[in-house]
Write a protein that holds these residues in place. Sequence first.
Motif, short mmCIF file in Angstrom:
data_model
loop_
_atom_site.label_atom_id
_atom_site.label_comp_id
_atom_site.label_asym_id
_atom_site.label_seq_id
_atom_site.Cartn_x
_atom_site.Cartn_y
_atom_site.Cartn_z
N LEU A 84 0.84 -1.20 0.00
CA LEU A 84 0.00 0.00 0.00
C LEU A 84 0.88 1.26 0.00
O LEU A 84 0.60 2.22 -0.73
CB LEU A 84 -0.89 -0.03 1.25
CG LEU A 84 -1.78 1.16 1.55
CD1 LEU A 84 -2.76 1.36 0.43
CD2 LEU A 84 -2.52 0.92 2.87
N GLY A 85 1.94 1.24 0.80
CA GLY A 85 2.83 2.40 0.89
C GLY A 85 3.63 2.62 -0.38
O GLY A 85 3.94 3.75 -0.76
N SER A 86 3.96 1.50 -1.05
CA SER A 86 4.76 1.63 -2.29
C SER A 86 3.90 2.18 -3.42
O SER A 86 4.32 3.06 -4.15
CB SER A 86 5.30 0.26 -2.71
OG SER A 86 6.05 -0.30 -1.67
N ASN A 87 2.70 1.62 -3.56
CA ASN A 87 1.85 2.04 -4.67
C ASN A 87 0.41 1.62 -4.40
O ASN A 87 0.05 0.47 -4.55
CB ASN A 87 2.35 1.41 -5.98
CG ASN A 87 1.64 1.97 -7.19
OD1 ASN A 87 0.48 2.37 -7.11
ND2 ASN A 87 2.34 2.00 -8.31
N GLU A 88 -0.40 2.60 -4.00
CA GLU A 88 -1.76 2.27 -3.59
C GLU A 88 -2.60 1.73 -4.74
O GLU A 88 -3.37 0.80 -4.58
CB GLU A 88 -2.44 3.51 -2.98
CG GLU A 88 -3.78 3.18 -2.37
CD GLU A 88 -4.38 4.32 -1.53
OE1 GLU A 88 -5.60 4.36 -1.43
OE2 GLU A 88 -3.61 5.14 -1.00
N LYS A 89 -2.42 2.31 -5.94
CA LYS A 89 -3.20 1.85 -7.10
C LYS A 89 -2.88 0.40 -7.43
O LYS A 89 -3.76 -0.42 -7.68
CB LYS A 89 -2.91 2.74 -8.31
CG LYS A 89 -3.59 4.10 -8.25
CD LYS A 89 -3.82 4.67 -9.65
CE LYS A 89 -4.67 5.94 -9.58
NZ LYS A 89 -3.89 7.10 -9.07
N ALA A 90 -1.57 0.11 -7.42
CA ALA A 90 -1.15 -1.27 -7.70
C ALA A 90 -1.71 -2.22 -6.64
O ALA A 90 -2.12 -3.34 -6.95
CB ALA A 90 0.37 -1.36 -7.73
N ALA A 91 -1.72 -1.76 -5.39
CA ALA A 91 -2.24 -2.60 -4.30
C ALA A 91 -3.72 -2.89 -4.53
O ALA A 91 -4.19 -4.02 -4.35
CB ALA A 91 -2.03 -1.91 -2.96
N LEU A 92 -4.47 -1.86 -4.96
CA LEU A 92 -5.90 -2.04 -5.25
C LEU A 92 -6.08 -3.05 -6.38
O LEU A 92 -6.94 -3.93 -6.31
CB LEU A 92 -6.52 -0.71 -5.66
CG LEU A 92 -7.19 0.11 -4.56
CD1 LEU A 92 -7.54 1.50 -5.07
CD2 LEU A 92 -8.44 -0.59 -4.04
N LEU A 93 -5.26 -2.93 -7.42
CA LEU A 93 -5.38 -3.82 -8.58
C LEU A 93 -4.97 -5.25 -8.22
O LEU A 93 -5.40 -6.19 -8.88
CB LEU A 93 -4.53 -3.29 -9.74
CG LEU A 93 -4.99 -1.95 -10.34
CD1 LEU A 93 -3.98 -1.41 -11.33
CD2 LEU A 93 -6.35 -2.11 -11.01
N ARG A 101 -7.44 -5.54 -0.02
CA ARG A 101 -8.50 -4.71 0.56
C ARG A 101 -7.86 -3.48 1.22
O ARG A 101 -7.62 -3.46 2.43
CB ARG A 101 -9.27 -5.51 1.61
CG ARG A 101 -10.04 -6.68 1.05
CD ARG A 101 -11.47 -6.24 0.70
NE ARG A 101 -12.29 -7.32 0.21
CZ ARG A 101 -12.94 -8.18 0.98
NH1 ARG A 101 -12.84 -8.11 2.29
NH2 ARG A 101 -13.70 -9.12 0.45
N VAL A 102 -7.58 -2.49 0.41
CA VAL A 102 -6.82 -1.32 0.87
C VAL A 102 -7.47 -0.64 2.07
O VAL A 102 -6.81 -0.30 3.05
CB VAL A 102 -6.63 -0.32 -0.30
CG1 VAL A 102 -6.09 1.00 0.21
CG2 VAL A 102 -5.67 -0.91 -1.33
#
Length: 276
Positions: free
Chosen positions: A157-166, A170-171
């Motif tokens: 999540l800290g590195s890349n929230e969009k990538a985490a969502l994709l 569950r952000v």
Amino acid sequence: DFDNQLNILMQVSIIGIISLGMTVVMLSGGIDLSVGSVLALVGVVTVIVLNASSSIFVALVAAVATGTVVGLLNGLMVAKGKIASFIATLGMMAAARSVALYTANGGSISGEVSGFTAIANSKLWFINYPIIIFLFTTALVYMLMHKTRFGRYVYALGSNEKAALLSAIRVDRVKLGVYSLAGLLVSVAAIIETSRLNSISSSSSGMGYELDAIAAVIIGGTRMTGGRGKIVGTFFGVLILGILNNMMNLMNVSPHLQGFVKGLIIIIAVVFQKRG
């Protein structure tokens, strides 16, 4: 010498426990400015419940519940309200301090139950309880962040929230977990702080703790933008801050100048991170 080292550990144990929560928040790409005020609020609640119920156990449960719920509220504002963590926790910083002041009529309140001070002032063998609690908490948060799925999600999540969502993380849930954990750790620190003096000041307790915690996390190598950093780094960041405070006191540096030194260190640490 060894006694001095234990003394430093004792002094940093409260900030240390808060810094662990701050690390998790900052790894997720957020920040929590409310920790000092929440500490005061939790302390006030703890003493009030302690005096009303005459039960240390009930007071501890109330403390942990209060800290965790306030953390959860921070998380809800950030995750569901989509408010920047800086703003959400700044609002909570003002609100929590205000509630603490209102509840305690702006003053200090003291515990009336004997035995409550034992939490912060007892020793196991020759090591004070707060040191043991700090070390134990460090180990737990280390395991959580480096050995569990939750920890991996926080880094993602800290590195890349969009990538985490994709990646179907569950952000929102992770954010709620992060801020609740920070609140929980603040309540542990509040219990120690309140127990140490058997009282809490609604106006001055926890003042500036958010700065010390952020300083410790940054000195420990966690990036302000999230995604990079280690719990062990924060542990040493806390120790470095403690040693610095100790040195400044030994060298008779005016307490009014100590904040200047801390501020300088934060700035230097961030500059080095930019290069890294």
